[in-house]
Design an enzyme around this catalytic site. Structure first.
Site, PDB file in Angstrom:
ATOM      1  N   ASP A 152       0.834  -1.210   0.000  1.00  0.00           N
ATOM      2  CA  ASP A 152       0.000   0.000   0.000  1.00  0.00           C
ATOM      3  C   ASP A 152       0.867   1.258   0.000  1.00  0.00           C
ATOM      4  O   ASP A 152       2.013   1.235   0.434  1.00  0.00           O
ATOM      5  CB  ASP A 152      -0.886   0.014   1.254  1.00  0.00           C
ATOM      6  CG  ASP A 152      -0.061  -0.036   2.532  1.00  0.00           C
ATOM      7  OD1 ASP A 152       0.839  -0.896   2.610  1.00  0.00           O
ATOM      8  OD2 ASP A 152      -0.298   0.791   3.430  1.00  0.00           O
ATOM      9  N   GLU A 153       0.299   2.337  -0.462  1.00  0.00           N
ATOM     10  CA  GLU A 153       0.879   3.682  -0.325  1.00  0.00           C
ATOM     11  C   GLU A 153       2.367   3.742  -0.670  1.00  0.00           C
ATOM     12  O   GLU A 153       3.140   4.385   0.029  1.00  0.00           O
ATOM     13  CB  GLU A 153       0.674   4.200   1.106  1.00  0.00           C
ATOM     14  CG  GLU A 153      -0.785   4.365   1.457  1.00  0.00           C
ATOM     15  CD  GLU A 153      -1.018   4.719   2.925  1.00  0.00           C
ATOM     16  OE1 GLU A 153      -1.939   5.493   3.179  1.00  0.00           O
ATOM     17  OE2 GLU A 153      -0.305   4.211   3.809  1.00  0.00           O
ATOM     18  N   ALA A 154       2.757   3.072  -1.760  1.00  0.00           N
ATOM     19  CA  ALA A 154       4.162   3.103  -2.176  1.00  0.00           C
ATOM     20  C   ALA A 154       4.399   4.371  -3.014  1.00  0.00           C
ATOM     21  O   ALA A 154       4.796   4.311  -4.168  1.00  0.00           O
ATOM     22  CB  ALA A 154       4.497   1.839  -2.954  1.00  0.00           C
TER      23      ALA A 154
END
Ligand code: TNX
Length: 525
Positions: free
Chosen positions: A330-332
């Site tokens: 997530d949220e890379a």
């Protein structure tokens, strides 16, 4: 089959809501349908059973597991009832019987509970079903049975039959032990609370920017340095391998499978701070104790990144009897899309190499999920149609889904604007909002059979004590558990809120500090 349940629930609604706060314990036992999660079918009738000092807990003589469950039930019931409740495999006329049978219709987790004048019999095909049946039996007794000191009876179970099998095989709760570290005892306490509501997966978020929480022998500084702080700068902590095994052992004694998560390739500042060579520029950043997200990334082009990954996954897989290994994803925001796809390809291959099934946050759907991968959806009402479409398309291609919509299932969202703990980026999530959705239809277009179940994540940026965990998890966690367990036909907020209200005295008796939402008619006892 479901009609009796709805009737019973409706009857419960009047009796519970009408009871004056000061009344003495009623002799009339609670209705069979007054259980969370709602059983699949209930038929009430016949004489009730009253526990007494003669009650024995009988188990099949050839199953150690059934004996263990019998002993667990006795431990729950002895302090409050004061009865001896011997666990025995001798035939006794009167008692609670735990019976393993070859009845396949009960599946891996289902059970049948029959009560009448001479006792209560719980039948299951597998030990997990007996365990879930025992949770139901607890809820059929007065709430005071959960107290740890001697209480006034009578201890009656209404006569009738419950037949119960879960809707979904994946019914999870996640605990973020990275933003704030929680000890083995704290995790065990939460496991015991999850088990009350038939949750069967414990997802542990073991690494993030603020802390690495699991000892990895081949990269020791991950834990000793990367685990040495937390949000706000406290001392942090990590699990030794023995600690972790103890969590896994305790979880499996409660019929929960542990799903470990190492969040990759973002959310990795703790690892990057621990080993300079993992950084593209070779310079280790400082440890991080704030709450921003999206600023860290493993170095995708470097070979050392994959040696690190192989070692971590190998050691973690060896500690994990369950089939899943969660790789985050997530949220890379600090990884280019091209790098993200490259990285997730390699990470998924490594998980497969060590015999585990890949689980990832739903951003995995925008890369190339391997066959058998599970994507955990954490979007919310404001998530773009394009992002939702990627998840639905992946499901059409065979990726399975676990649903954790943030504005429904995130236990760290504030209940209302005055909630002292938690966050509100996905909105305010009162108890009704958290319960009132259908996992099967939540993402339109998802094929039948793609949804493995639901999970309620608890992120810990603002949470650091048992009371904090419990205040945010209760009473929303039982609602998510019910979405995972109960057939759709039982879904009804007006009936649910009454059954949930009956959990209030039970949670209080267990010492659980819960949020007394004004949406729920809390029972006095
Ligand atoms: C988003 S949910 C995150 C977490 C935060 C959480 C707080 C997800 C996969 N990523 O990093 O802790 O919001 O609610």
């Amino acid at each position: 089959m479901l009609a009796p349940l709805l009737l019973v629930v409706a009857a419960g609604a009047t009796s519970i809501a009408a009871g004056p706060a000061t009344a003495q314990p009623a002799a009339k036992p609670r209705p069979l349908g007054q259980v969370v999660p709602a059983p699949a079918s209930v038929s009430e009738g016949g004489p009730s059973y009253a526990l007494s000092d003669k009650t024995r807990i009988r188990v099949d003589d050839d199953s150690n597991e059934a004996h263990r469950i019998g002993a667990y039930l006795a431990d729950v019931l002895r302090p409050s009832t004061g009865y001896a409740l011997p666990v025995t495999n001798r035939d006794a006329k009167d008692g609670i019987r735990l019976r393993l049978s070859s009845d396949r219709s009960l599946g891996a987790e289902g059970y049948r509970l029959q009560s009448g004048r001479y006792g209560v019999t719980i039948t299951a095909a597998r030990a997990a079903g007996l365990f879930h049946g025992v949770q139901t039996l607890r809820q059929l007794l007065p709430a005071a049975v959960e107290k740890d000191t001697r209480q006034q009876g009578p201890w009656k179970v209404v006569g009738g039959t419950i037949e119960d099998v879960p809707r979904y095989g994946y019914r999870g709760a996640m605990l973020d032990v990275s933003r704030h570290f929680f000890t083995v005892d704290q995790v065990k306490r939460y496991i015991d609370q999850m088990a009350l509501y038939k949750i069967n997966k414990l997802h542990l978020h073991l690494s993030d920017d603020q802390g690495w929480r699991i000892a990895i022998e081949s990269w020791p500084r991950l834990a000793t340095y990367g685990g040495s702080t937390q949000v706000g700068g406290g001392p942090g902590g990590y699990y030794s391998k023995a600690d972790y095994k103890e969590i896994v052992r305790h979880a499996s004694s409660r019929y929960l499978e542990v799903v470990p998560e190492i969040d990759l390739p973002g959310h990795t500042n703790a690892a990057l701070a621990s080993y300079a060579e993992l950084n593209c520029d070779g310079i280790a950043p400082p440890l991080y104790t704030g709450t921003e997200v999206g600023f860290s990334s493993l170095c995708v082009p470097k070979a050392v990144t994959y040696r690190f990954l192989d070692d971590v996954v190998r050691e973690l897989a060896a500690l994990t009897p369950g089939k899943y290994l969660h790789i985050g994803g997530d949220e890379a925001h600090s990884t280019s899309h091209e790098d993200y796809v490259t990285f997730m390809d390699r990470a998924q291959a490594i998980v497969g190499k060590y015999g585990k099934k890949v689980m990832g946050w739903h951003q995995l759907a925008g890369a190339r999920p391997v066959e058998g991968a599970v994507a955990q959806y954490w979007g919310y009402d404001a998530t773009s149609a394009a992002e939702k479409a990627k998840v639905v398309d992946a499901a059409k291609e065979g990726t399975k889904l676990v649903l954790s919509p943030a504005d429904r299932a995130y236990l760290d969202m504030k209940y209302n604007k005055d909630t002292p703990l938690g966050l509100s980026w996905a909105g305010l999530v009162e108890v009704q909002r958290s319960y009132d959705w259908n996992p099967q239809t939540y993402l339109p277009g998802v094929p039948d059979g793609s949804v493995l179940g639901v999970e309620a994540p608890l992120w810990s940026e603002t949470l650091s004590t048992n009371d904090h965990i419990e205040f945010m998890a209760f009473p929303r966690l039982p609602g998510i558990a019910e979405l995972g367990w109960s057939p759709t036909a039982t879904h009804d907020w007006d009936a649910y809120k009454v059954r949930l209200g009956a959990q209030g005295p039970r949670l209080a008796a267990l010492g659980i500090d819960f949020y007394r939402s004004s949406q729920v008619p809390w029972a006095a006892r």
